[in-house]
Motif scaffolding. Structure first.
Motif, short mmCIF file in Angstrom:
data_model
loop_
_atom_site.label_atom_id
_atom_site.label_comp_id
_atom_site.label_asym_id
_atom_site.label_seq_id
_atom_site.Cartn_x
_atom_site.Cartn_y
_atom_site.Cartn_z
N UNK A 246 0.83 -1.22 0.00
CA UNK A 246 0.00 0.00 0.00
C UNK A 246 0.86 1.26 0.00
N UNK A 247 0.29 2.34 -0.48
CA UNK A 247 1.01 3.61 -0.53
C UNK A 247 1.27 4.19 0.86
N UNK A 248 2.22 5.12 0.96
CA UNK A 248 2.64 5.65 2.25
C UNK A 248 1.48 6.31 3.00
N UNK A 249 0.68 7.14 2.27
CA UNK A 249 -0.38 7.90 2.95
C UNK A 249 -1.41 6.96 3.58
N UNK A 250 -1.89 5.97 2.79
CA UNK A 250 -2.93 5.10 3.36
C UNK A 250 -2.34 4.19 4.43
N UNK A 251 -1.08 3.74 4.23
CA UNK A 251 -0.45 2.90 5.24
C UNK A 251 -0.32 3.66 6.56
N UNK A 252 0.09 4.93 6.48
CA UNK A 252 0.23 5.74 7.69
C UNK A 252 -1.12 5.96 8.36
N UNK A 253 -2.13 6.25 7.52
CA UNK A 253 -3.47 6.51 8.07
C UNK A 253 -3.98 5.32 8.86
N UNK A 254 -3.86 4.13 8.25
CA UNK A 254 -4.37 2.93 8.93
C UNK A 254 -3.56 2.64 10.19
N UNK A 255 -2.24 2.84 10.12
CA UNK A 255 -1.39 2.62 11.29
C UNK A 255 -1.78 3.56 12.43
N UNK A 256 -2.06 4.80 12.06
CA UNK A 256 -2.45 5.79 13.07
C UNK A 256 -3.74 5.37 13.78
N UNK A 257 -4.71 4.94 12.97
CA UNK A 257 -5.98 4.49 13.55
C UNK A 257 -5.75 3.29 14.47
N UNK A 258 -4.89 2.37 14.01
CA UNK A 258 -4.57 1.20 14.82
C UNK A 258 -3.95 1.61 16.16
N UNK A 259 -3.01 2.57 16.12
CA UNK A 259 -2.37 3.05 17.36
C UNK A 259 -3.42 3.57 18.34
N UNK A 260 -4.32 4.36 17.79
CA UNK A 260 -5.34 5.00 18.61
C UNK A 260 -6.24 3.95 19.27
N UNK A 261 -6.71 3.01 18.44
CA UNK A 261 -7.61 1.97 18.96
C UNK A 261 -6.89 1.11 20.00
N UNK A 262 -5.64 0.73 19.69
CA UNK A 262 -4.90 -0.13 20.62
C UNK A 262 -4.68 0.61 21.94
N UNK A 263 -4.37 1.91 21.86
CA UNK A 263 -4.15 2.65 23.10
C UNK A 263 -5.43 2.75 23.92
N UNK A 264 -6.55 3.03 23.24
CA UNK A 264 -7.83 3.12 23.97
C UNK A 264 -8.14 1.79 24.64
#
Lengths: 311, 260
Positions: free
Chosen positions: B231-249
């Motif tokens: 996947x491209x950098x932008x979408x990969x970063x976006x999904x990773x960011x969401x994952x970080x947020x959900x995992x932290x919550x």
């Protein structure tokens, strides 16, 4: 601190069955009882680690359930099990703890140094906790709990694992704290010595507060002396004593116990009346353990001491 | 603010100090991936030409970003094990009675683990030339924040588990069932190109696939062909960011539910 109708269940097991008590500022209050009597449960609730299934606790006017953070600020806790990071030095542990309470910089450092000096720990300040002896670690635990100048100090079995000398030192430090800083101290213990030195004692048994008062009051309720008789046939002698003297001897761990004013005279009467059956008779002023036996019919240490022979 | 920042900083600082004082952890988190790299890279080099990458890409080079992810993963695992130890040894009780929000405690732990992971990841970047990769300043500047995000997510995920467990044995079992398969199926080990459909879906659903993609895209910044079919950098970063947020919550929630 006010506790009203506090109860707690673990599943269907009832650990606390309605505890009510009040502890005033500057008091040293001891919760005495055997293991499994509910002490640790009560301690966990008071230290905000666990919420009770029912009842009200107010500390300095704050409700424990609704405003735990307001209470935590005023609370210093010494756990039964070590809560120090053994990889950090003594000073680092105190600083870390201070940071959790929003203290920092020179103010924190000065405060920590003063505490270490007061508890005779200043020479070990930069040693890692893992290199300290058990007694020293307990004192560091106390120092840590005091860094943020709590108004209420909770201690769970503070002197377990300490030798008598270290235990005396520890108790003296607590006394000083109350004198100098007006700190309220609540501790749990199964050590009689320690309970004797509290201003007031509450005796916990099977989740109930079975007695509450100053150690002297509690002992005075027994009325005089405690006479302990060892006999070849304790059951037989129990019946005979009852018939002869109209008293109600309790059979605890194979020996007979009678509470009686003017114990020394009673000793002679027993020996004269049943010369062949008595192995030994002792009498003494009641201890808190006698109070406990009187209230529950069991020794405080029952399970731990022995299976039922003479103790 | 001070009521949040100070406790978070001190918890994070403690993780780092502890790490420095336990040499064996350094070995576990750094030397082990290095050995894996040498063995996997050396062993599979002759038999495996990664599909979807330009001809001439060696397996040693292909697996190098994957080994960076492994460094991050191992550090995350080790620092979350320390939560289980803190509970068993009693240190955590003292933290739990302090007037600090559970989410701040978790944030301190996550940042501590993340810092350690990123520092080791940067150390590993030094080995890039050995993989046949020439890094530019831009790609280093891009890969470091990506490593931060990936470690943040992995450490949080580890904490979700750690806060619910009280034995390190249980923790190891769950790690082997969750975190290691996540790594294997992230594209670290083999690319998605040409795998059976079910495996492809498992990889697409794996959040680490996108962290892995962001790592590859950053390492090959300006050379998108070499990064392979990810996947491209932008979408990969976006999904990773969401994952970080959900995992932290989820981790903060696990901490709130946990009794000491």
């Amino acid at each position: 601190m006010e506790v009203e109708g506090l109860h707690h269940h673990y599943g269907s097991r009832e650990a606390l069955a309605g505890i009510s008590l009040e502890i005033s500022r500057g008091e040293i209050f001891g919760l005495l009882g055997p293991n499994g009597g509910g002490k640790t449960t009560l301690f966990k609730i008071l230290s905000t680690l666990m919420s009770a299934t029912g009842g009200i606790v107010r500390v300095f006017g704050h409700d424990l359930v609704r405003e735990p953070d307001a209470i935590r600020r005023h609370l210093g806790v010494v756990f039964q099990h070590p809560s120090l990071d053994s990889k950090l030095t003594v000073m680092e542990n105190l600083q870390h703890h201070g940071h959790l309470y929003g203290l920092r910089g020179t103010a924190l450092h000065t405060r920590a140094e003063a505490l270490l000096e007061r508890l005779d720990l200043d020479e070990r300040a930069h040693d890692r906790v893992e290199t300290l002896s058990g007694g020293l670690r307990r004192r560091v635990e106390l120092a840590k709990a005091l860094v943020h100048q709590p108004d209420l100090l909770l201690l769970d079995e503070p002197s377990s694992g300490l030798d008598p000398g270290a235990r005396r030192d520890f108790t003296n430090h607590l006394g000083q704290l109350r004198e100098q800083d007006g700190v309220t101290v609540v501790l749990t213990t199964h050590i009689l010595d320690e309970a004797e030195r509290c201003d007031r004692v509450g005796i916990l048994h099977r989740g109930k507060l079975v007695a509450l008062g100053t150690p002297d009051d509690l002992k005075a309720r027994l009325g005089g002396d405690v006479v302990v008789v060892q006999a070849m046939n304790p059951h037989g002698l129990q019946v005979k004593l009852r018939e002869r003297f109209g008293c109600e001897p309790a059979l605890v761990d194979g020996s007979l116990r009678v509470e009686r004013p003017r114990g020394h005279e009673f000793v002679r009467e027993i020996v004269d009346a049943f010369p062949g059956e008595v192995q030994s008779v002792t009498f003494g002023k009641p201890t808190l353990e006698d109070v406990f036996i009187h209230l529950t019919g069991r020794r405080l240490w029952g399970e731990e001491m022995n299976g039922g022979g003479a103790a | 603010m001070r009521g949040v920042v100070l406790p978070v900083m001190t918890l994070c600082w403690r993780e780092i100090v502890r790490f420095r004082r336990q040499r064996s952890r350094l070995v576990g988190a750094f030397v082990q991936p290095l050995v894996f790299w040498l063995l996997l890279g050396g062993g599979l080099r002759a038999s495996f030409q990664p599909p979807g990458t330009p001809p001439g890409t060696s397996y040693v080079e292909y697996v190098y970003p994957g080994i960076i992810a492994m460094v991050l993963l191992f550090t995350a695992i080790f620092s979350t094990i320390s939560v289980v130890e803190d509970r068993r040894e009693g240190f955590l009780q003292g933290v739990l009675v302090a007037p600090v929000a559970r989410s701040s405690i978790v944030l301190g732990q996550v940042l501590g683990g993340t810092t350690l992971a990123v520092v080791q990841g940067i150390l590993f970047l030094v080995l890039a030339p050995a993989a046949g990769l020439s890094l530019t300043v831009a790609s280093v500047l891009s890969v470091v924040p990506v490593m931060f995000l990936v470690s943040f997510g992995l450490t949080s995920l580890g904490l979700v588990i750690a806060w619910r467990l009280d034995s390190t044995q249980g923790f190891h079992a769950i790690m082997n069932l969750i975190l290691l398969p996540m790594w294997v199926l992230s594209g670290a080990f083999f690319p998605i190109t040409g795998v059976p459909a079910w495996l492809g879906w498992a990889m697409r659903l794996n959040p680490l696939t996108y962290g892995m993609a962001a790592l590859r895209r950053s390492l090959y910044l300006g050379n998108p062909l070499a990064a392979g079919a990810v996947p491209g950098l932008a979408s990969a970063l976006g999904i990773t960011l969401v994952f970080c947020l959900l995992a932290f919550i989820a981790a903060a929630d696990a901490a709130r539910r946990s009794a000491a």
